[in-house]
Motif scaffolding. Structure first.
Motif, PDB file in Angstrom:
ATOM      1  N   THR A 188       0.832  -1.195   0.000  1.00 46.92           N
ATOM      2  CA  THR A 188       0.000   0.000   0.000  1.00 46.92           C
ATOM      3  C   THR A 188       0.870   1.250   0.000  1.00 46.92           C
ATOM      4  N   LEU A 189       0.667   2.115  -0.966  1.00 43.84           N
ATOM      5  CA  LEU A 189       1.362   3.395  -1.031  1.00 43.84           C
ATOM      6  C   LEU A 189       0.369   4.495  -0.674  1.00 43.84           C
ATOM      7  N   ALA A 190       0.634   5.213   0.392  1.00 49.21           N
ATOM      8  CA  ALA A 190      -0.275   6.273   0.828  1.00 49.21           C
ATOM      9  C   ALA A 190      -0.189   7.465  -0.123  1.00 49.21           C
ATOM     10  N   GLY A 191      -1.323   7.870  -0.650  1.00 49.33           N
ATOM     11  CA  GLY A 191      -1.345   8.997  -1.576  1.00 49.33           C
ATOM     12  C   GLY A 191      -2.263   8.719  -2.739  1.00 49.33           C
ATOM     13  N   GLY A 192      -2.141   9.490  -3.781  1.00 51.12           N
ATOM     14  CA  GLY A 192      -2.957   9.286  -4.972  1.00 51.12           C
ATOM     15  C   GLY A 192      -4.006  10.358  -5.146  1.00 51.12           C
ATOM     16  N   PRO A 193      -5.273   9.969  -5.365  1.00 48.90           N
ATOM     17  CA  PRO A 193      -6.323  10.959  -5.631  1.00 48.90           C
ATOM     18  C   PRO A 193      -6.453  12.037  -4.561  1.00 48.90           C
ATOM     19  N   ILE A 194      -6.181  11.703  -3.309  1.00 55.70           N
ATOM     20  CA  ILE A 194      -6.299  12.700  -2.243  1.00 55.70           C
ATOM     21  C   ILE A 194      -5.320  13.858  -2.447  1.00 55.70           C
ATOM     22  N   GLN A 195      -4.257  13.633  -3.198  1.00 56.48           N
ATOM     23  CA  GLN A 195      -3.256  14.670  -3.442  1.00 56.48           C
ATOM     24  C   GLN A 195      -3.507  15.439  -4.731  1.00 56.48           C
ATOM     25  N   GLU A 196      -4.508  15.040  -5.484  1.00 55.49           N
ATOM     26  CA  GLU A 196      -4.781  15.689  -6.757  1.00 55.49           C
ATOM     27  C   GLU A 196      -5.467  17.040  -6.568  1.00 55.49           C
ATOM     28  N   ALA A 230       4.948 -18.472 -17.678  1.00 55.45           N
ATOM     29  CA  ALA A 230       4.758 -19.697 -16.902  1.00 55.45           C
ATOM     30  C   ALA A 230       4.778 -19.452 -15.398  1.00 55.45           C
ATOM     31  N   ALA A 231       4.794 -18.211 -15.002  1.00 56.30           N
ATOM     32  CA  ALA A 231       4.895 -17.893 -13.576  1.00 56.30           C
ATOM     33  C   ALA A 231       3.612 -18.251 -12.838  1.00 56.30           C
ATOM     34  N   LYS A 232       3.774 -18.805 -11.642  1.00 50.00           N
ATOM     35  CA  LYS A 232       2.631 -19.108 -10.791  1.00 50.00           C
ATOM     36  C   LYS A 232       2.468 -18.011  -9.747  1.00 50.00           C
ATOM     37  N   ALA A 233       2.835 -16.822 -10.151  1.00 49.47           N
ATOM     38  CA  ALA A 233       2.642 -15.624  -9.333  1.00 49.47           C
ATOM     39  C   ALA A 233       2.276 -14.493 -10.274  1.00 49.47           C
ATOM     40  N   ARG A 234       1.479 -13.554  -9.776  1.00 52.49           N
ATOM     41  CA  ARG A 234       0.989 -12.478 -10.633  1.00 52.49           C
ATOM     42  C   ARG A 234       0.873 -11.192  -9.836  1.00 52.49           C
ATOM     43  N   THR A 235       0.813 -10.078 -10.534  1.00 52.29           N
ATOM     44  CA  THR A 235       0.624  -8.786  -9.870  1.00 52.29           C
ATOM     45  C   THR A 235      -0.677  -8.166 -10.344  1.00 52.29           C
ATOM     46  N   ARG A 236      -1.256  -7.336  -9.481  1.00 53.51           N
ATOM     47  CA  ARG A 236      -2.435  -6.545  -9.856  1.00 53.51           C
ATOM     48  C   ARG A 236      -2.393  -5.246  -9.071  1.00 53.51           C
ATOM     49  N   SER A 237      -3.001  -4.231  -9.631  1.00 57.09           N
ATOM     50  CA  SER A 237      -3.000  -2.930  -8.974  1.00 57.09           C
ATOM     51  C   SER A 237      -4.384  -2.599  -8.461  1.00 57.09           C
ATOM     52  N   GLY A 238      -4.450  -1.638  -7.548  1.00 54.54           N
ATOM     53  CA  GLY A 238      -5.721  -1.160  -7.023  1.00 54.54           C
ATOM     54  C   GLY A 238      -5.597   0.299  -6.651  1.00 54.54           C
ATOM     55  N   LEU A 239      -6.739   0.979  -6.525  1.00 52.40           N
ATOM     56  CA  LEU A 239      -6.719   2.396  -6.208  1.00 52.40           C
ATOM     57  C   LEU A 239      -7.920   2.754  -5.361  1.00 52.40           C
ATOM     58  N   THR A 240      -7.671   3.475  -4.259  1.00 50.29           N
ATOM     59  CA  THR A 240      -8.743   4.043  -3.447  1.00 50.29           C
ATOM     60  C   THR A 240      -8.539   5.552  -3.411  1.00 50.29           C
ATOM     61  N   THR A 245      -2.419   0.474  -4.487  1.00 47.12           N
ATOM     62  CA  THR A 245      -1.949  -0.823  -4.010  1.00 47.12           C
ATOM     63  C   THR A 245      -1.404  -1.659  -5.161  1.00 47.12           C
ATOM     64  N   LEU A 246      -0.356  -2.396  -4.854  1.00 49.71           N
ATOM     65  CA  LEU A 246       0.242  -3.338  -5.791  1.00 49.71           C
ATOM     66  C   LEU A 246       0.319  -4.674  -5.061  1.00 49.71           C
ATOM     67  N   THR A 247      -0.367  -5.680  -5.577  1.00 53.47           N
ATOM     68  CA  THR A 247      -0.458  -6.971  -4.903  1.00 53.47           C
ATOM     69  C   THR A 247       0.221  -8.055  -5.720  1.00 53.47           C
ATOM     70  N   VAL A 248       1.048  -8.842  -5.046  1.00 53.82           N
ATOM     71  CA  VAL A 248       1.664 -10.023  -5.632  1.00 53.82           C
ATOM     72  C   VAL A 248       0.989 -11.232  -4.992  1.00 53.82           C
ATOM     73  N   SER A 249       0.497 -12.171  -5.793  1.00 58.84           N
ATOM     74  CA  SER A 249      -0.167 -13.345  -5.235  1.00 58.84           C
ATOM     75  C   SER A 249       0.166 -14.569  -6.059  1.00 58.84           C
ATOM     76  N   GLY A 250       0.024 -15.731  -5.420  1.00 55.42           N
ATOM     77  CA  GLY A 250       0.276 -16.970  -6.132  1.00 55.42           C
ATOM     78  C   GLY A 250       0.915 -18.022  -5.263  1.00 55.42           C
ATOM     79  N   ASP A 251       1.609 -18.942  -5.908  1.00 55.05           N
ATOM     80  CA  ASP A 251       2.303 -20.025  -5.224  1.00 55.05           C
ATOM     81  C   ASP A 251       3.432 -19.437  -4.378  1.00 55.05           C
ATOM     82  N   PRO A 252       3.472 -19.739  -3.074  1.00 56.59           N
ATOM     83  CA  PRO A 252       4.549 -19.191  -2.234  1.00 56.59           C
ATOM     84  C   PRO A 252       5.944 -19.470  -2.774  1.00 56.59           C
TER      85      PRO A 252
END
Length: 581
Positions: A188-196, A230-240, A245-252
């Motif tokens: 989680t990175l604090a910031g974004g739309p609140i700073q716009e 072929a990676a069993k891990a992936r990234t996805r982003s999110g915004l509030t 947020t940047l999330t890494v998930s998958g096989d440990p």
């Protein structure tokens, strides 16, 4: 976009697929199937039900993950590139093409004949074959030096270990094996739309195109996609409203590969021009579409009603704001965010503390130093003057369907007001049951309705307790009045003993279930310090709900449901809506 699709289609039909491309597909399919085998024993029930439903719908036999893997391993080696190319060319013969366009209503919408002409022109091309370029072999040329843990404490009740890294990054870890071979790292990175500001509204969302379609100064999005095939891990982003947020998930076992990509996106992200332009086009269509869809128009009108006129941050983007965003501005904004934003990290799942600590110190500990995150972070940007109600808005739109939408509620509790928030949650459960019985069944004003209590998270004072529902245009005013009458009765009498007992039982069952899930812990830990939350408070929620009395629920509801806090927004269709062609 149609021209690009036509070119890609005809290139594949004319020149087929290379052996390398087909091998990529084989590897990706096998990796997905292997991951499914690892997770099958602890999959959530909803995933199992979805699989059964899909198999029944498709009239296909229901197969275990191991059976699917075995079938792929038997069939894929024998499928050749020429066979794939031939099958694709036959299936996507343009002479049998069907062109479908979903567009906002308006004068610019093409006729059927015009759409057919555009479609035929798009596939009437003879593109050249693309030369296969040499591939990148690694995400990182050298591994980062990493950082160190300077403080560490384990919470005895939850087993959560919280650490501070020497660069100011906050990390929380909780081992959970409810879903075996699965873990996630939420950054989680604090910031974004609140700073716009009004001049750059929407720039954060535009900037995150670099995370949605990962690219760096050294690797294009295509090269990164190939490296992660072929990676069993992936990234996805999110915004509030106040965090990216940047999330890494998958096989440990493969989290490190995903975290290497996350490290690149936190140190050298690049927004590709095509990604930004496609986002802007998509946003323009969404903005146009919501003007003719009552429930989406209700969201827009509600935000316009409850926030000051000159406050743009919590409101939906406009077409003008989207058009004003430039690539350079978005790139500079993202650069500033990744270098300066306070960071909080949640590592949850089937990964032990030692492995988690090794990963976060190497990759996230190597990020530039930054201030420590806390519930005081960005506090100077959170104050917004709340308007005095009652607020009433009625708006007519050129709706695509003869439907109205109603919002009836009042300003509710802040996230930090935990006790009030929970009392309002109980009230929402009781009222939802009453609404279904009285408003839906007896008065037949809606098909479905319920009350909800959403806390103020980004901007204090703007929590909302409300019922939101679509209805027939002729019933909109009656629906809003019925909801408000029910609020008034509840503020006077509160719940009955039986209603309170049922709400407590429902809440206890929900808490017992979700406290076992990694998803709940990931969400809580990802902003634990940022929101000023307490692990003791989380674990004590069930007991606190059980102690509530009917009088306490009634009194809390009455404190918030005051005339100056009430909001009613009604969206109805104009008598003569825009015709669709």
């Amino acid at each position: 976009m149609l021209a690009e699709l036509g070119t890609a289609l005809q290139r594949a039909r004319r020149h087929g697929f290379s052996e390398r491309e087909v091998q990529d597909a084989r590897v990706a399919l096998i990796a997905q199937a292997e991951e499914a085998v690892q997770r099958e024993a602890t999959r959530p029930a909803r995933e199992v039900l979805y699989q059964i439903n899909e198999a029944v719908t498709r009239r296909e036999p229901l197969m275990a993950a191991a059976q699917s893997l075995a079938l792929l391993r038997r069939l894929l080696p024998g499928i050749t590139a020429p066979e794939v190319s031939q099958a694709f060319a036959a299936a996507f013969d343009p002479s049998r093409a069907l062109f479908i366009a979903e567009l906002p209503a308006g004068d610019a919408v093409p006729t059927e004949a015009e759409l057919m002409a555009l479609g035929r022109a798009a596939v009437d091309v003879t593109p050249d074959k693309l030369a296969e370029a040499a591939r990148a072999t690694a995400l990182l040329a050298t591994l980062p030096g990493g950082g160190t843990v300077v403080e560490s404490r384990t919470h005895p009740g939850s087993g959560v270990t919280s650490m501070w890294l020497d660069n100011g990054v906050r990390v929380h870890h909780r081992f959970m094996d409810q879903r075996t071979h699965e873990a996630s790292i939420t950054i989680t990175l604090a910031g974004g739309p609140i700073q716009e500001t009004p001049a750059d509204r929407g720039v954060t969302e535009a900037a995150l195109r670099a995370w949605e379609r990962p690219a760096t100064s050294a690797l294009s999005s295509t090269e990164i996609r190939d490296l992660m095939t072929a990676a069993k891990a992936r990234t996805r982003s999110g915004l509030t409203g106040d965090a990216a947020t940047l999330t890494v998930s998958g096989d440990p076992a493969e989290l490190e590969r995903g975290l290497q990509l996350a490290y690149l996106l936190l140190t050298d992200p690049v927004i590709e021009p095509a990604a930004l332009e496609q986002w802007k086009d998509a946003e323009a269509h969404r903005i146009a579409a919501r003007k003719s869809q009552p429930m989406q128009a209700l969201v827009t009108a509600s935000a316009q009603a409850i926030y000051p006129k000159d406050e743009t941050r919590p409101k939906a983007l406009s077409a003008e704001q989207v058009r004003a965003i430039t690539l350079d501005a978005a790139q500079a904004w993202l650069r500033r965010l990744i270098v300066t934003a306070p960071i909080e990290v949640a590592v949850v799942g089937d990964v032990d503390r030692q492995a988690a600590t090794r990963l976060v110190t190497r990759y996230l500990g190597a990020l530039p130093a930054r201030p420590r995150i806390s519930d005081k972070t960005l506090a100077d940007l959170r104050a917004i003057t709340r308007p005095t109600g009652p607020i009433r808005v009625e708006e007519a739109i050129d709706a695509r369907t003869p439907q109205a939408a109603v919002f009836a509620g009042f300003f509710g509790a802040d996230l930090k007001d935990t006790r009030d928030l929970r009392l309002l949650n109980v009230a929402a459960r009781v009222l939802s049951t009453r609404m279904m019985k009285t408003i839906r069944e007896d008065k037949q004003l809606v098909y479905v309705i319920g009350a909800s209590s959403e806390p103020a998270v980004v901007y204090p004072g703007f929590g909302l307790f409300a019922a939101v529902a679509p209805t027939d245009p002729g019933k909109a005013s009656a629906l809003a009045a019925a909801v408000e009458d029910m609020y008034a009765a509840f503020a006077t009498d509160g719940p009955t003993d039986d209603e309170l007992a049922v709400a407590k039982k429902q809440t206890a069952n929900l808490l017992d279930e979700i406290l076992k899930t990694p998803d709940l812990w990931s969400r809580q830990l990802a902003t634990l310090d940022y929101r000023g939350s307490s692990l003791d408070d989380l674990l004590g929620a069930r007991a606190e709900y059980e102690r509530f009395t009917a009088e306490e629920v009634r009194d809390a509801f009455a404190r918030y449901d005051r005339p100056e806090a009430r909001v009613r927004v009604v969206i109805t269709p104009r008598p003569n809506p825009v015709s669709e062609r």
